[in-house]
Design an enzyme around this catalytic site. Structure first.
Site, mmCIF file in Angstrom:
data_model
loop_
_atom_site.group_PDB
_atom_site.id
_atom_site.type_symbol
_atom_site.label_atom_id
_atom_site.label_comp_id
_atom_site.label_asym_id
_atom_site.label_seq_id
_atom_site.Cartn_x
_atom_site.Cartn_y
_atom_site.Cartn_z
ATOM 1 C CG HIS A 1 0.645 4.778 7.254
ATOM 2 N ND1 HIS A 1 -0.431 4.254 6.591
ATOM 3 C CD2 HIS A 1 1.661 3.904 7.036
ATOM 4 C CE1 HIS A 1 -0.084 3.114 5.993
ATOM 5 N NE2 HIS A 1 1.181 2.883 6.248
ATOM 6 C CG HIS B 1 8.699 -1.329 3.534
ATOM 7 N ND1 HIS B 1 7.881 -2.331 3.979
ATOM 8 C CD2 HIS B 1 8.061 -0.180 3.872
ATOM 9 C CE1 HIS B 1 6.794 -1.815 4.555
ATOM 10 N NE2 HIS B 1 6.884 -0.510 4.519
ATOM 11 C CG HIS C 1 -0.403 -0.056 2.532
ATOM 12 N ND1 HIS C 1 -0.944 -0.781 3.559
ATOM 13 C CD2 HIS C 1 0.685 0.549 3.052
ATOM 14 C CE1 HIS C 1 -0.217 -0.623 4.645
ATOM 15 N NE2 HIS C 1 0.782 0.194 4.368
#
Lengths: 285, 124
Positions: free
Chosen positions: A61, A195, A14
């Protein structure tokens, strides 16, 4: 088969830059074209399958939630969810239509099944939710189905364990089976794959880890569910721990699944993009 | 922060409870930048805007003013919060990551297009 059923599970990264590329008309540039091409088969498949609803597992987030309140599992029960302003104005994508009847049923059934969900009636949704929708449906005037957002804390350590996420997925499957209305549902696990955005080690990618993770979703999800947190951080980067959210998706499927499609691409910004489509094996209930 | 099992991971800070306590005000300052009027006020006069957050330490204030991204994390910042400060500067997240990795943005992009940083990296 009950009136409501989960027919497929989808995993998808995403990365916010994917949404920006699409919104700013950069999707056909050489950097981005392979990525969007990789999702084209799924866009065609889901257009044929026409789910009524998605249960979309993602993380906020620091958009709707901040350090003030950090719910581990938050279920969006509202009628709609607006795209969040993440610091540069909200993405110009359609408002997300919720599915309050299904969401409230899930909340009640899950809590009674001893998964203590946080119920959210007002929540903006950030790239964690809208980028997967863009990847699945492209640029549209309205999203073609309702969405039940399931926000998971993966920012404040410790996130829920993989084992707990996998078990929650199984509980979601049970809860859907007792929903009295008709719904054809796909569940989407988002985030990852490897990541790291922060610190001197930023930019870490681990192809071998990612391949093993994607293989394990079909071959041995129980084994994946036993991977400890720190293995994700160590091997797949500090933000790679988002992958536990895929285990909620996997848990909500039958034990036997078939992998319909897989795509893997490095990079989107700092991230290894993973994508998989799983369907319950023919003949499973 | 000395005795936890994750302290040995090279070049990586885990945002656990200790860091969250340390960085609460730094992160909530960053959170305030989600509002367009706050971004404008901050850009107009950074020190005056930071004065609205009296519980920021002098070290945190200086790290923010200097855009020292790694230091902000050491002082309790979280990357998803500091990313809002980067966004206010018009800086892509990847450029912030590049700065933390000690690379010019174009070298960082080249590393990513080349497959990213090896998991065998130890920080030398």
């Amino acid at each position: 088969m009950s009136a409501a059923h989960i027919f497929a599970g989808i995993g998808a990264s995403h990365v916010p830059a994917i949404g920006a590329a699409l919104d700013l008309g950069k999707a056909s540039e050489p950097y981005w074209a392979p990525l969007f091409a990789g999702f084209a088969p799924t866009r065609e498949w889901i257009a044929r399958e026409k789910p009524d609803a998605l249960i979309l597992v993602y993380n906020d987030h620091a958009s709707a939630f901040s350090l003030e309140v950090i719910p581990t599992f938050a279920l969006g029960c509202a009628a709609e969810f607006a795209p969040a302003d993440e610091g540069w104005g909200p993405r110009k994508v359609p408002v997300v239509k919720g599915d309050p009847a299904l969401a409230w049923h899930l909340a009640e059934a899950l809590i009674l099944d001893e998964f203590d969900m946080t119920i959210v009636n007002k929540m903006d949704v950030d790239h964690g939710l809208t980028v997967p929708l863009s990847l699945l449906f492209g640029q549209v005037d309205a999203w073609p189905c309702t969405v039940v957002p399931l926000a998971v804390n993966v920012i404040q350590y410790p996130p829920p364990t993989g084992k707990r996420c996998y078990a929650l997925g199984k509980a979601i499957r049970r809860a859907v089976a007792s929903f009295p209305e008709a719904r054809k549902i796909a569940i989407v696990g988002t985030g990852g794959l490897s990541h790291q955005l922060q610190g001197p080690r930023a930019g870490l990618i681990n192809r071998d880890w990612d391949a093993r993770f994607l293989d394990g979703l079909t071959a041995d999800p129980e084994a994946l569910s036993r991977i400890p947190h720190l293995d994700y951080v160590r091997e797949a980067g500090s933000e790679g721990i988002e992958m536990v959210m895929w285990l909620i998706m996997r848990g909500a499927l039958e034990e036997q699944v078939d992998e319909l499609y897989r795509f893997y691409h490095v990079p989107a910004s700092s991230t290894a993009v993973g994508h998989i489509v799983l369907v319950n094996r023919a003949g499973s209930p | 922060m000395t005795d936890r099992a994750f302290d040995d991971i090279p070049g990586t800070l885990l945002f656990d409870g200790k860091r969250s306590r340390l960085g609460y005000h730094l992160n909530m300052f960053c959170m305030s930048l989600l509002h367009a009027d706050n971004r404008a006020a901050f850009k107009h006069d950074e020190d005056a805007y930071l004065a609205r957050f009296p519980l920021l330490t002098a070290e945190q204030r200086a790290a923010i003013r200097g855009r020292r991204w790694n230091e902000m994390l050491q002082l309790g910042g979280n990357v998803y919060y500091t990313a809002k400060l980067a966004a206010t500067d018009g800086l892509p997240v990847a450029s912030m990551s590049a700065a933390m990795a000690g690379l010019p943005p174009e070298d960082y992009v080249r590393m990513m297009v080349g497959g990213g940083r090896s998991p065998a990296w130890t920080g030398r």
